[in-house]
Design a protein around this motif. Structure first.
Motif, PDB file in Angstrom:
ATOM      1  N   VAL A 153       0.836  -1.206   0.000  1.00  0.00           N
ATOM      2  CA  VAL A 153       0.000   0.000   0.000  1.00  0.00           C
ATOM      3  C   VAL A 153       0.870   1.254   0.000  1.00  0.00           C
ATOM      4  O   VAL A 153       0.522   2.264  -0.621  1.00  0.00           O
ATOM      5  N   LEU A 154       2.018   1.189   0.682  1.00  0.00           N
ATOM      6  CA  LEU A 154       2.895   2.362   0.747  1.00  0.00           C
ATOM      7  C   LEU A 154       3.376   2.795  -0.642  1.00  0.00           C
ATOM      8  O   LEU A 154       3.631   3.975  -0.881  1.00  0.00           O
ATOM      9  N   LYS A 155       3.487   1.843  -1.566  1.00  0.00           N
ATOM     10  CA  LYS A 155       3.850   2.202  -2.942  1.00  0.00           C
ATOM     11  C   LYS A 155       2.811   3.142  -3.534  1.00  0.00           C
ATOM     12  O   LYS A 155       3.141   4.125  -4.214  1.00  0.00           O
ATOM     13  N   GLU A 156       1.548   2.860  -3.263  1.00  0.00           N
ATOM     14  CA  GLU A 156       0.461   3.702  -3.767  1.00  0.00           C
ATOM     15  C   GLU A 156       0.427   5.047  -3.038  1.00  0.00           C
ATOM     16  O   GLU A 156       0.121   6.078  -3.643  1.00  0.00           O
ATOM     17  N   VAL A 157       0.751   5.028  -1.752  1.00  0.00           N
ATOM     18  CA  VAL A 157       0.791   6.254  -0.961  1.00  0.00           C
ATOM     19  C   VAL A 157       1.826   7.216  -1.536  1.00  0.00           C
ATOM     20  O   VAL A 157       1.564   8.411  -1.716  1.00  0.00           O
ATOM     21  N   GLU A 158       3.008   6.688  -1.840  1.00  0.00           N
ATOM     22  CA  GLU A 158       4.067   7.510  -2.418  1.00  0.00           C
ATOM     23  C   GLU A 158       3.671   8.033  -3.798  1.00  0.00           C
ATOM     24  O   GLU A 158       3.955   9.187  -4.145  1.00  0.00           O
ATOM     25  N   GLU A 159       3.017   7.194  -4.562  1.00  0.00           N
ATOM     26  CA  GLU A 159       2.583   7.601  -5.906  1.00  0.00           C
ATOM     27  C   GLU A 159       1.621   8.785  -5.846  1.00  0.00           C
ATOM     28  O   GLU A 159       1.665   9.688  -6.687  1.00  0.00           O
TER      29      GLU A 159
END
Length: 275
Positions: free
Chosen positions: A232-238
């Motif tokens: 999920v953190l990948k999406e948060v950064e995006e």
């Protein structure tokens, strides 16, 4: 070095430890903290019955005033050494928005910071505590009809929390948005869950809110991941959503939990910078 820990509990937590504010602050200074926010579990709404056996999910209402007053003293004492922020972790409970808004209107002027979290889910005509124990979680799965249905209900409720009108003092940070995965090693999913989180992230972005990036899951034996998880953190950064690290410590020894792993995957800031 840890800049700020935005999610710290205290001796006012009935399911925590007796470690004092001074214990936490002195430990934080040793760890190199620049700041920390105490976010004790706010008293639950008067009409709500705590569903856990010992009814110890949150601070007793009679203790709120002393919590705020004692923290103010500690904040002043250490003002030249560390930025201490006075906060609460407020529960979003589906159906009790009016009571929560009233509480926030009363206490909000005395807070520097706050987190809005979902621990309780309304299933049919009763409430359950999602993260109390594996057995209570399993009962919730049965009551919902399936593990996926429970995930759906949890994420739906977190989305509601982001959207909810809780007045001018509504917390601007949404807490541990993948807490539903606390027991994921015992109850692994067979469906993709990250797409279920995306509407929450988009709403948080739309509402100009921030995220609690919580390390507590790393010390939960059936979890062993952050909240949100790294997927999920990948999406948060995006989406470039502001992120505040939180140890979710309920004891001084838990300060800094998971910070190294989290720091390598997401850009962190302090709640003061977002005020």
């Amino acid at each position: 070095m840890i800049q700020h820990d935005g999610h710290v509990h205290s001796a006012y937590c009935p399911h925590g430890t007796s470690d004092s504010f001074e214990d936490y602050v002195q430990r934080a200074i040793k760890l190199g903290y620049k700041g920390m926010t105490f976010t004790e579990h706010a008293p639950l709404p008067p009409s709500f019955q705590d569903p856990v056996p010992n009814q110890d999910s949150a601070m007793h209402p009679d203790h709120l005033r002393s919590y705020l007053e004692e923290l103010q003293v500690v904040k002043t004492k250490y003002k030249n050494e560390i930025d201490i922020r006075i906060g609460l972790e407020v529960d979003y409970i589906d159906g009790l928005e009016r009571e929560t808004r009233s509480f926030l209107n009363d206490v909000g002027p005395f807070l520097d910071d706050a987190i809005l979290s979902v621990h309780f889910l309304k299933i049919n005509d009763h409430y359950t505590c999602l993260d109390y124990s594996p057995d209570m979680f399993l009962q919730a799965v049965h009551d919902c009809g399936s593990l996926e249905a429970l995930y759906n209900l949890y994420f739906k409720t977190v989305l509601q929390s982001s959207k909810a009108d809780l007045g001018p003092f509504k917390p601007k940070r949404i807490g541990h948005i993948t807490l539903v995965r606390k027991f994921q090693k015992r109850y692994p999913v067979s469906f993709p869950y990250v797409p279920k989180v995306l509407p929450i992230l988009k709403e948080i972005k739309k509402q100009n809110q921030s995220l609690d990036i919580n390390g507590a899951g790393f010390i939960k034996p059936l979890c062993d991941e952050s909240y949100p998880s790294f997927d999920v953190l990948k999406e948060v950064e995006e989406l470039n959503i502001p992120c505040v690290y939180g140890s979710d410590a309920h004891a001084t020894k838990q300060l800094g939990t998971g910070i190294i792993a989290i720091r390598d995957r997401v850009t962190l800031t302090s709640p003061k910078a977002l005020s």
